[in-house]
Design a protein around this motif. Structure first.
Motif, PDB file in Angstrom:
ATOM      1  N   UNK A 226      49.632  50.351 169.631  1.00  0.00           N
ATOM      2  CA  UNK A 226      51.032  50.562 169.244  1.00  0.00           C
ATOM      3  C   UNK A 226      51.854  49.286 169.440  1.00  0.00           C
ATOM      4  N   UNK A 227      51.618  48.574 170.533  1.00  0.00           N
ATOM      5  CA  UNK A 227      52.353  47.331 170.795  1.00  0.00           C
ATOM      6  C   UNK A 227      52.002  46.278 169.751  1.00  0.00           C
ATOM      7  N   UNK A 228      50.724  46.137 169.429  1.00  0.00           N
ATOM      8  CA  UNK A 228      50.332  45.154 168.419  1.00  0.00           C
ATOM      9  C   UNK A 228      50.873  45.524 167.049  1.00  0.00           C
ATOM     10  N   UNK A 229      51.026  46.806 166.784  1.00  0.00           N
ATOM     11  CA  UNK A 229      51.631  47.243 165.526  1.00  0.00           C
ATOM     12  C   UNK A 229      53.100  46.816 165.463  1.00  0.00           C
ATOM     13  N   UNK A 230      53.802  46.952 166.582  1.00  0.00           N
ATOM     14  CA  UNK A 230      55.205  46.510 166.615  1.00  0.00           C
ATOM     15  C   UNK A 230      55.308  44.993 166.467  1.00  0.00           C
ATOM     16  N   UNK A 231      54.357  44.266 167.030  1.00  0.00           N
ATOM     17  CA  UNK A 231      54.346  42.805 166.864  1.00  0.00           C
ATOM     18  C   UNK A 231      54.172  42.469 165.394  1.00  0.00           C
ATOM     19  N   UNK A 232      53.255  43.155 164.718  1.00  0.00           N
ATOM     20  CA  UNK A 232      53.043  42.935 163.278  1.00  0.00           C
ATOM     21  C   UNK A 232      54.307  43.263 162.487  1.00  0.00           C
ATOM     22  N   UNK A 233      54.987  44.346 162.855  1.00  0.00           N
ATOM     23  CA  UNK A 233      56.227  44.717 162.176  1.00  0.00           C
ATOM     24  C   UNK A 233      57.292  43.644 162.340  1.00  0.00           C
ATOM     25  N   UNK A 234      57.407  43.079 163.535  1.00  0.00           N
ATOM     26  CA  UNK A 234      58.389  42.010 163.768  1.00  0.00           C
ATOM     27  C   UNK A 234      58.049  40.778 162.919  1.00  0.00           C
ATOM     28  N   UNK A 235      56.766  40.465 162.810  1.00  0.00           N
ATOM     29  CA  UNK A 235      56.372  39.325 161.974  1.00  0.00           C
ATOM     30  C   UNK A 235      56.685  39.583 160.513  1.00  0.00           C
ATOM     31  N   UNK A 236      56.494  40.819 160.063  1.00  0.00           N
ATOM     32  CA  UNK A 236      56.828  41.170 158.671  1.00  0.00           C
ATOM     33  C   UNK A 236      58.334  41.113 158.431  1.00  0.00           C
TER      34      UNK A 236
END
Length: 131
Positions: free
Chosen positions: A104-114
């Protein structure tokens, strides 16, 4: 007590045998995993901006990406390196992140990068997250 074992060698052997057998059974009954599951706590964000100086890479890529990533509360440490045409940000997650919550945390990191992608300069490739 020690004189009891000196006087009765059979009692000494019986006690040693009981301790050995109980130790073997205790060892055999211990739960263990061959490959324990661990949370992925480290990652890297790589971004390429061809033919840009290190100062431009820092100003146009690295700072924007770091600002966005700092909004993720579970990130413990960010270390960045900007070189000619290349930006590298190393991410370390906090110790409180478990295996269950790391995805879940890595998904949020990906969302921030997007979210930051539209702010990046033309010619810069999209950030690539490697865990």
């Amino acid at each position: 007590m020690s004189t009891l074992f000196y006087r009765n060698p059979r009692l000494l052997l019986l006690t040693l045998a009981l301790l050995t057998v109980s130790g073997i059974f205790a060892f055999r009954l211990l739960p263990r995993l061959e490959d324990p599951v661990m949370a992925e706590r480290f990652g890297m964000v790589k971004t390429i901006f061809p033919s840009a100086s290190p100062e431009r890479v820092e100003a146009l890529l690295t700072e924007k990406l770091e600002e966005a990533l700092q909004e993720v509360e579970e990130i413990k440490n960010l270390e960045s390196t900007s070189s000619a045409g290349f930006s590298l940000i190393q991410i370390e997650l906090s110790d409180g992140v478990s295996f269950d919550t790391s995805a879940e945390v890595w998904s949020r990191v990906r969302d921030k990068l997007n979210d930051v992608k539209p702010e990046l300069p033309p010619g810069a490739m999209e950030p690539f997250l490697k865990r």
